[in-house]
Write an enzyme that holds these catalytic residues in place. Sequence first.
Site, PDB file in Angstrom:
ATOM      1  N   HIS A  40      -1.657   4.838   5.869  1.00  0.00           N
ATOM      2  CA  HIS A  40      -2.194   5.099   4.518  1.00  0.00           C
ATOM      3  C   HIS A  40      -3.244   6.196   4.679  1.00  0.00           C
ATOM      4  O   HIS A  40      -3.933   6.241   5.715  1.00  0.00           O
ATOM      5  CB  HIS A  40      -2.944   3.909   3.936  1.00  0.00           C
ATOM      6  CG  HIS A  40      -2.166   2.651   3.770  1.00  0.00           C
ATOM      7  ND1 HIS A  40      -2.012   1.738   4.769  1.00  0.00           N
ATOM      8  CD2 HIS A  40      -1.538   2.129   2.698  1.00  0.00           C
ATOM      9  CE1 HIS A  40      -1.308   0.705   4.326  1.00  0.00           C
ATOM     10  NE2 HIS A  40      -1.005   0.914   3.066  1.00  0.00           N
TER      11      HIS A  40
ATOM     12  N   ASP B  13      -6.553   4.993   6.001  1.00  0.00           N
ATOM     13  CA  ASP B  13      -6.602   4.472   7.380  1.00  0.00           C
ATOM     14  C   ASP B  13      -7.105   5.529   8.349  1.00  0.00           C
ATOM     15  O   ASP B  13      -7.747   5.205   9.343  1.00  0.00           O
ATOM     16  CB  ASP B  13      -5.208   4.070   7.894  1.00  0.00           C
ATOM     17  CG  ASP B  13      -4.476   3.120   6.990  1.00  0.00           C
ATOM     18  OD1 ASP B  13      -5.141   2.388   6.240  1.00  0.00           O
ATOM     19  OD2 ASP B  13      -3.224   3.107   7.034  1.00  0.00           O
TER      20      ASP B  13
END
Length: 435
Positions: free
Chosen positions: A99, A102
């Site tokens: 993501h 992240d």
Amino acid sequence: MSYFPEVEKINYEGPETKNMFAFRHYNAEEEVMGKKMKDHLRFAIAYWHTMTQDGSDPFGDPINQRTWFGKTPMETAKNRVEAFFEICQKLGAEYFCFHDVDIAPQGDSLQEFYDNLDEITDLIKEKMDQTGIKLLWNTANMFSHPRFTNGAASTNNADVFAYAAAQIKKGLDLSKKLGGENYVFWGGREGYESLLNTNMGFEQDNIARMFKMAIAYGEKIGHKPQFLLEPKPKEPTKHQYDFDAATAMAFIQKYGLEGDFKLNLEANHATLAGHTFEHELNVARQYDALGSMDANQGDVLLGWDTDEFPTNIFDTTLAMYEVLENGGIAPGGINFDAKVRRSSFEMEDLLLAHIAGMDTYARGLKAAAKLKEEHFFDDIKEKRYATFNEGIGKKIVDNEVNLESLTEYALAHDDVQLESSHLEYIKNCLNDYLV
Ligand code: XLS
Ligand code: NI
Ligand code: NI
């Protein structure tokens, strides 16, 4: 510098090995049905569970101490890139997923987030070029930040919708930069809490609008990853719009997205929806929409998304059987959307957990290949539907009947004879393939 100096590259040593850091079943180069195991399985490591999961739960503080923690969020983010690629390389996993949030800190503004993403993906790209590790998919996290409390594309607030669009645009730019083979949409907060204040049709129209803009933008920048929709029935939202594979397909068809979207199916989401994983994979196959897999498992005693590493060979065998029936999973793969338990807090557990998951899928692949080669399910099903091979059954399949002709037939053949399914016998035989 190495983050796992004690651990060498993990190799296949066979089921007898006592070495914890060895594969006992996954042998990347070994051929199964004429194809290397690594090409059947296309393993991907998830950045979020591996690099950012802190081991906390609703009752417990973070527990995971990682040597990649730095003095600033950006320093930590840079260290993580190093550590992550070391993990992928040591495991021999050729793909990864992330993501946006992240990999880089969000900073104080959207512009700062973009700048951080650019800097970190420069590093990631360097690592990819050095190692040959590829991006299976990336996605935008549009569910953690408070602004997404009421959804992202399904929000009631137009500014939030615009913010989500900006994250997706950046996600596609990064996908192009890194050569992403797929791009995922998981609608964590695309759903609703109460119908008392929700216009469901309007919200779903808006989600479709967002997807169409994503397709158009991909075309514009000349980068078309396979778009994947990931169903999940609940958690965090009470009613999530993409409840399961069948619901997601209804959405895809309603808005004419069939050519652009397939499904990313997750084992634990299947069981949360009251299905088995193989059910979800099979439903997707009916629509030619089996795109990719998020590998994990739930806990029969717990009713939420526990995201455990897959260790159940019965489940992985039936999942891999669906993949073989599908003619493979590419350009999708098997992404470990799985996290170590709170009590497995050492850094080495990240490797051990992936080894367990990879071995379990390797065993599933081998068992599924044998089931296919020996026509185990084919023979059972052939026999079970045999009445459709001739006589009135064949006429039904050939569309040569109507209600009147079938009535005429039924009046003359109303003494119906059924055959036992011998299901217990089938399950007993299936066990022979698993061990
Ligand atoms: C959460 C989802 C998520 C998606 C990517 O339950 O599985 O991790 O895979 O956003
Ligand atoms: Ni997932
Ligand atoms: Ni999940």
